[in-house]
Design an enzyme around this catalytic site. Structure first.
Site, PDB file in Angstrom:
ATOM      1  N   SER A  31       3.395   0.392   1.418  1.00  0.00           N
ATOM      2  CA  SER A  31       2.066   0.001   1.889  1.00  0.00           C
ATOM      3  C   SER A  31       1.994   0.120   3.406  1.00  0.00           C
ATOM      4  CB  SER A  31       1.762  -1.448   1.488  1.00  0.00           C
ATOM      5  OG  SER A  31       1.690  -1.583   0.091  1.00  0.00           O
ATOM      6  N   ARG A  33       2.710  -5.388 -11.125  1.00  0.00           N
ATOM      7  CA  ARG A  33       2.725  -6.370 -10.040  1.00  0.00           C
ATOM      8  C   ARG A  33       2.428  -7.755 -10.609  1.00  0.00           C
ATOM      9  NH1 ARG A  33      -1.252  -5.615  -4.958  1.00  0.00           N
ATOM     10  NH2 ARG A  33      -2.782  -6.742  -6.207  1.00  0.00           N
ATOM     11  N   LYS A  51      -5.562  -9.899  -3.817  1.00  0.00           N
ATOM     12  CA  LYS A  51      -4.428 -10.023  -2.899  1.00  0.00           C
ATOM     13  C   LYS A  51      -4.833 -10.906  -1.732  1.00  0.00           C
ATOM     14  CE  LYS A  51      -0.606  -7.558  -0.894  1.00  0.00           C
ATOM     15  NZ  LYS A  51       0.062  -6.277  -0.669  1.00  0.00           N
TER      16      LYS A  51
END
Length: 204
Positions: free
Chosen positions: A108, A39, A137
């Site tokens: 998610s 990511r 995040k």
């Protein structure tokens, strides 16, 4: 590629910078990580493809799959083992069609409304969270806590990992809530010894 959600590592470019991306991931896999997600929200597709190819080569023979966060084109170009999508990152069915039946595909989910609307057929697993607020995040959904996690797991038609501020001491509560394991970022990527940090999740 076998899907094992026992200890799921999500990379963070800033936190991995201390040792380097590949070195951090390889050390974490030595420590017991069973699945790696690449990511990097800031990298270009070309940069991410290069990172993915280097990681894929480093993981060869380990049995640990590499999946890409959000970007289907990167997953395809790098021949990664799969893809993880957020709620706003694209159509799950289209991703499955592009990836083929053998790739790993995750999604998610943050709440029961999202859970009630998902089609489990194209998916292999869910990422449930955030459990706690997390700096890795920004603008994340409202934290679930372990009670909220248990509620979502109970409603899930698929195996799930828990994500969001989790540390080694939380493994027992994650499993008690019904998740297969924790997905972690800073608990491994941000540590002086990523191998030892991963091992700590098995020593509780």
């Amino acid at each position: 590629m076998r899907l094992d959600l026992t200890l799921y590592l999500v990379t963070d470019p800033r936190l991995c910078a201390r040792h380097g991306l590949v070195e951090t991931v390889v050390a974490a896999v030595r420590g017991g990580v069973t699945l790696v997600q690449l990511r990097d929200k800031q990298a270009s597709d070309e940069e991410l493809i290069d990172q993915a190819r280097r990681l894929k080569a480093a993981l060869a023979g380990s049995g640990v799959p590499l999946i890409i966060n959000d970007r289907l084109d990167v997953a395809l170009a790098s021949e990664a083992d799969g893809l993880h999508l957020g709620q706003d990152d694209g159509e799950v069915a289209a991703a499955r069609q592009a990836l083929g039946e053998h790739a790993i595909l995750g999604l998610s989910v943050q709440n029961l409304d999202q859970m009630s609307r998902l089609d489990p057929e194209p998916l292999d697993y869910l990422g449930l969270g955030p459990i706690f607020a997390t700096a890795t995040k920004p603008n994340h959904a409202r934290p679930l806590g372990f009670d909220g996690l248990a509620t979502l797991v109970a409603a899930s038609p698929l195996p799930a990992v828990a994500i969001g501020g989790l540390q080694a001491e939380h493994v027992g509560r994650v499993r008690t809530a019904g998740a297969k394991g924790p997905a972690v970022v800073s608990a491994i990527c941000g540590q002086p010894d990523p191998e030892a940090a991963a091992q700590a999740f098995f020593n509780v």
